[in-house]
Enzyme design. Structure first.
Site, mmCIF file in Angstrom:
data_model
loop_
_atom_site.group_PDB
_atom_site.id
_atom_site.type_symbol
_atom_site.label_atom_id
_atom_site.label_comp_id
_atom_site.label_asym_id
_atom_site.label_seq_id
_atom_site.Cartn_x
_atom_site.Cartn_y
_atom_site.Cartn_z
ATOM 1 N N GLU A 1 79.376 18.901 38.966
ATOM 2 C CA GLU A 1 78.557 18.262 37.947
ATOM 3 C C GLU A 1 79.234 18.466 36.590
ATOM 4 O OE1 GLU A 1 74.496 19.603 37.572
ATOM 5 O OE2 GLU A 1 74.044 18.029 36.144
ATOM 6 N N ALA B 1 74.671 28.363 36.394
ATOM 7 C CA ALA B 1 74.669 28.225 37.847
ATOM 8 C C ALA B 1 74.583 26.748 38.191
ATOM 9 C CB ALA B 1 73.492 28.978 38.454
ATOM 10 N N MET B 2 74.826 26.436 39.477
ATOM 11 C CA MET B 2 74.870 25.037 39.890
ATOM 12 C C MET B 2 74.162 24.872 41.221
ATOM 13 S SD MET B 2 75.742 21.974 39.329
ATOM 14 C CE MET B 2 75.373 20.666 40.499
ATOM 15 N N ASN C 1 74.255 22.912 43.843
ATOM 16 C CA ASN C 1 74.815 22.185 44.980
ATOM 17 C C ASN C 1 73.936 22.336 46.217
ATOM 18 O OD1 ASN C 1 77.306 22.039 43.339
ATOM 19 N ND2 ASN C 1 77.396 24.211 43.837
ATOM 20 N N HIS D 1 65.293 28.330 39.162
ATOM 21 C CA HIS D 1 65.669 27.021 38.625
ATOM 22 C C HIS D 1 66.572 26.267 39.607
ATOM 23 C CE1 HIS D 1 66.789 24.194 35.324
ATOM 24 N NE2 HIS D 1 67.926 24.136 36.010
ATOM 25 N N GLU D 2 67.629 26.919 40.043
ATOM 26 C CA GLU D 2 68.577 26.219 40.929
ATOM 27 C C GLU D 2 67.909 25.909 42.266
ATOM 28 O OE1 GLU D 2 70.979 25.203 39.302
ATOM 29 O OE2 GLU D 2 70.952 26.640 37.654
ATOM 30 N N HIS E 1 65.710 22.852 42.046
ATOM 31 C CA HIS E 1 66.459 21.595 42.007
ATOM 32 C C HIS E 1 66.557 20.946 43.393
ATOM 33 C CE1 HIS E 1 67.874 20.693 38.041
ATOM 34 N NE2 HIS E 1 68.578 21.782 37.868
ATOM 35 N N GLU F 1 66.627 17.914 34.743
ATOM 36 C CA GLU F 1 66.675 19.187 34.018
ATOM 37 C C GLU F 1 65.362 19.507 33.298
ATOM 38 O OE1 GLU F 1 68.643 21.306 34.738
ATOM 39 O OE2 GLU F 1 70.283 20.156 35.649
HETATM 40 ZN ZN LIG Z 1 69.332 22.635 36.106
#
Ligand SMILES: [Zn+2]
Length: 850
Positions: free
Chosen positions: A122, A255-256, A258, A290-291, A294, A313
């Site tokens: 991203e 953080a991400m 995926n 949060h992650e 998602h 977001e």
């Molecule tokens: Zn986010």
């Protein structure tokens, strides 16, 4: 030499991609400098798209060969991608490319961190892995084969076959390429398990470098709590057999998310009492949540294009704030979020970088991962929830998940579910997404014949590209108090949606006192010409925890402004009113700790600028120092009482109850240090058995100038721990006096452990300097010069982090002509750097207003 002018991309130009991607098969043959990526992608024409050339994004790729339906083709290749003639029906695209993960210092695409392979895609990193329609509205299932000697080889979805030197993964859920992830390295796992609400067993793992296993237990618990909370509150269940988290040291962001394979900056997942503060624990818990959240808000329902970033977001930040409120203290979380919003988002909204929650154009999307998109985006969701009510919000969210699961959506889709679920017209509300800037609300009142009237006026100042603003829908939560302190009107939501609007309340014997913007019900600046008596009254009596805190905050602000402008002594009404609150042991210690805080010096500079004064950073520093000194001297009997109350005797736990007491203790220690020159801090430093106490002690020793031995001891104790060493680097700048800030920063950049290519370390040092208001704005411009030198150097290595840190200069027009001239010169110097990245070029140009 200057690159070609970067291209601007507009929301209004959106067109769908001309093909659907039916499936993606990728094979990675890992090698540090020459990884081969083989792709097999099935394309089929998209009947809803206009005719277009077949173009695939691709950057920094060496094309080895390409085939269509088995026949070799020779595409037209540029720096940005390739174009090739394709059959009119469905076809199979195959390509082999070579990439250089080890040479990838920008940390976008596939790169290496401490010998391990990892990815960050991203927003537009996948195009550095292989040729692909790298846009979020192209969704597909992915099958991935990883070949290499690494012990652990991970990708999205569920594990398939694995054997000597290879592992295969299949993700059954269609996803955009930005959610692709691959990790390979000699990692160890901290395992866990979760049973979902429908009884499905999910394997959980946190993958870390050997030696970090003892810092995973808290993160694992946070993950399980998040999974349970999303089931309980939103009815959302996890949808794969396995959920992996990986900690990576070199990472541009926090953080991400995926799919099934979250990649975390190690600072956002690793935690232990000895090495992490209470604040670190809370942050780890919030980011893991949060992650994880998602998975539904972002992954299963994703964004049509990057202009819609706030769709995932804003909603996910809102959800993680709800989670933290439920896990900890709702008032403390709300106040902390408002402090953060005022500290980071308001300056953005009021300066040259101002942009709508949904921007309408950009050059580099990386520059729009902003406080406006995230935090203001979350505030917009909070307002929507207040306006429609909790029950309608829940119905709208169910409809959103039902209607849009598996789709790439827009803000229009999001608002439509609320319109359909509630019958409300949200056309005016939508301005929160399109109109930049912070609305200013002024208030006047009148009282006659038992009727009390409040008249609100709203105005949003012009922002870049938006000279005219229309009225917004502002949910204004108000309460009224009798002069004796009783509440006579409980919290009531007024829908304030015109330029000027009056609300009447009748049946009062005496003129009530208004408590406005309760719970911070809208992200606005309230310009209330209220007397300090009224603020002091609210500080003593308000039933709303936010407005009560904010009354104290406003008193502190007015006191400091007076002190800066006239050299006045602090307002004793404020100090005594605050003391009464601090003595109230029925109030949460964390809440009282927040009460003891004052507006940041940067915030004061903005207030002064708003009122037509040129802020003097040194005078602001001095006023803040004097105010703290007066509090310390006034409270000689109160401080020991609070210190005793803050004492924790039980074994360390990062829970809300204990961390509340330590927060109060830290606030007390900072005042005590002014009286005892650091004696109490030294005792605490010697005894501390957890990082929270050790760090607050160290911070006060630095402030007191008694830091040589403590800094050395801390360094010797922690030099083997990179995350703790980030604290050591940052704190000695953050906690020191203004004249030492630049020399210290400069000295630390020469320290052998200053690994400036590591974003955490770079931010620890340069970020601390930027955040030290009086130190950074040193009148000789040394802070500006030092930051610019390093940004110029970092741009060649990591444009994304460089661009973000340029925001240190965004408030430059507040200051005096001399400082403005020096900042302008540094910005021009950055802009004239050879081979300046697109990221930094866009940021600097916007800040300059060019
Ligand atoms: Zn986010």
């Amino acid at each position: 030499m200057k690159a070609e002018a970067p291209q601007t991309i507009y929301l209004k130009d959106y067109t769908p991609f001309g093909w659907h991607v039916e499936s993606v098969h990728l094979t990675f043959r890992l090698a540090p400098n020459s990884t081969r990526v083989l792709s097999k992608i099935r394309f089929a024409p998209n009947p809803d798209a206009p005719a277009q050339d077949f173009f695939l994004h691709g950057e920094m790729l060496k094309l080895i060969g390409a085939k269509i339906d088995g026949a070799t083709v020779t595409p037209d290749v540029t720096d940005e991608g390739l174009t090739v003639t394709v059959p009119s029906g469905a076809f199979l695209w195959e390509a082999e490319v070579e990439i250089d993960p080890k040479g990838n210092t920008a940390l976008e695409g596939l790169y290496m961190s401490n010998g391990m392979y990892c990815t960050q895609c991203e927003a537009e990193g996948f195009r550095k892995i292989t040729y692909y329609p790298d846009r979020p509205d192209v969704m597909s299932t992915f099958t991935v084969r990883i070949e290499g000697d690494e012990k652990v080889k991970l990708s999205n979805g569920n594990p398939q076959e694995a054997g000597e030197g290879f592992a295969e993964w299949h993700d059954p859920w269609p996803k955009p390429a930005y959610l692709f992830a691959l990790v390979a390295g000699d990692l160890v796992n901290f395992p866990g398990a979760f049973t979902t609400m429908s009884g499905k067993q999910v394997e959980l793992n946190i993958w870390v470098r050997p030696g970090d296993e003892d810092k995973c237990a808290f993160g694992m618990e946070a993950l399980k709590k998040s999974m349970k909370w999303d089931e309980d509150v939103y009815g959302r269940e996890y949808d794969l057999d396995i959920f992996n988290i990986v900690a990576v040291d070199d990472f541009n962001m926090g953080a991400m998310e995926n799919k099934g394979l979250n990649v975390f900056n190690s600072s956002c997942v690793l935690a232990s009492p000895e090495t992490s503060t209470d604040a670190n624990f809370e942050r780890v818990e919030a980011i893991i949540a949060h992650e994880y959240f998602h998975n539904w808000t972002g992954n299963r329902i994703t964004c049509r294009d990057w202009f819609q970033l706030c769709l995932k977001e804003g909603l996910t930040v809102f959800r993680d704030a709800q989670f933290t409120s439920d896990m900890r203290s709702e008032p403390v979380k709300r106040i902390s979020d408002v402090i953060d919003l005022r500290g980071r988002q308001f300056p953005e909204d009021q300066g040259p970088l101002s942009h709508p929650v949904r921007p309408e154009s950009f050059q580099e999307i990386n520059n729009f991962y902003t406080a406006t998109v995230y935090e203001k985006g979350a505030e917009v969701i909070g307002m929507l929830k207040r306006l429609v009510g909790d029950e309608a919000y829940a119905r709208a969210l169910d409809l959103y998940f039902d209607r849009h699961d598996g789709q790439a959506c827009t803000i229009e889709d999001w608002l439509k579910v609320f319109e359909d679920a509630t019958g409300r017209d949200l056309a005016q509300f939508k301005r929160w997404y399109s109109q930049a800037g912070t609305p200013r609300v002024s208030v006047s009142e009148s009282f006659a014949d038992g009727t009390y009237s409040l008249t609100f006026r709203q105005e949003t100042p012009p922002t870049p590209g938006q000279p005219e603003k229309a009225p917004q829908v502002i949910p204004m939560a108000v309460g009224l108090l009798n002069p004796n302190g009783d509440e006579v009107l409980p919290t009531t939501l007024l829908e304030f949606n015109q330029s000027e609007q009056t609300f009447n309340f009748s049946g009062f014997a005496a003129k009530p006192v208004p408590s406005l913007l309760r719970g911070f019900s809208a992200p606005v600046v309230l310009d209330r010409e209220a007397g300090r008596d009224e603020q002091a009254f609210l500080l003593a009596h308000d039933t709303d925890t936010f407005t009560r805190w904010d009354a104290g905050r406003q008193l502190a602000r007015e006191t400091l402004v007076d002190m800066v402008l006239t050299g006045a002594t602090p307002d004793m009404a404020y100090i005594d009113g605050l003391e009464a609150v601090l003595r109230d042991e029925t109030l949460d210690p964390a809440y009282r700790a927040l009460m003891m805080g004052t507006p940041s010096q940067s915030e004061l500079a903005q207030v002064l600028a708003d009122r037509g004064h040129v802020p003097d950073p040194d005078a602001i520093w001095q006023a803040a120092e004097t105010l703290a000194q007066v509090k310390a001297e006034r409270w000689t009997d109160l401080l020991p009482r609070l210190a005793a109350e803050a004492e924790v005797t039980a074994p360390y736990s990062p829970d809300a109850e204990q961390s509340a007491r330590r927060a109060l203790g830290a606030a007390v220690l900072s005042l005590q240090t002014r009286l005892d020159g650091g004696a109490a801090a030294e005792t605490q430093f010697g005894r501390a058995d957890n990082m929270t106490l050790q760090l607050s002690a160290l911070s006060n020793l630095i402030r007191a100038g008694r830091d040589d031995a403590a800094l050395k001891a801390f360094h010797d104790q922690w030099q083997g721990d990179r995350l703790v060493m980030d604290k050591w680097f940052g704190l000695q700048i953050a906690a020191t006096t203004p004249e030492k800030v630049v020399p210290r920063t400069e000295a630390l950049t020469a320290h052998p452990a200053f690994d400036w290519k590591n974003p955490n370390r770079f931010r620890a040092v340069m970020g601390a300097m930027m955040m030290h208001h009086a130190g950074f704005h040193s009148v000789d411009g040394a802070g500006y010069r030092l930051l610019a030198d390093w940004l110029i150097r970092l741009d060649d290595v990591n444009p994304q982090t460089t661009a973000r840190m340029c925001s240190a200069f965004q408030t430059w027009r507040r200051y005096d002509a001399g400082r403005q001239e020096m900042i302008r010169a540094e910005l021009e110097r950055i802009r004239s750097k050879p081979k300046l990245s697109r990221d930094v070029d866009e940021m600097v140009s916007r800040i300059l207003g060019a």
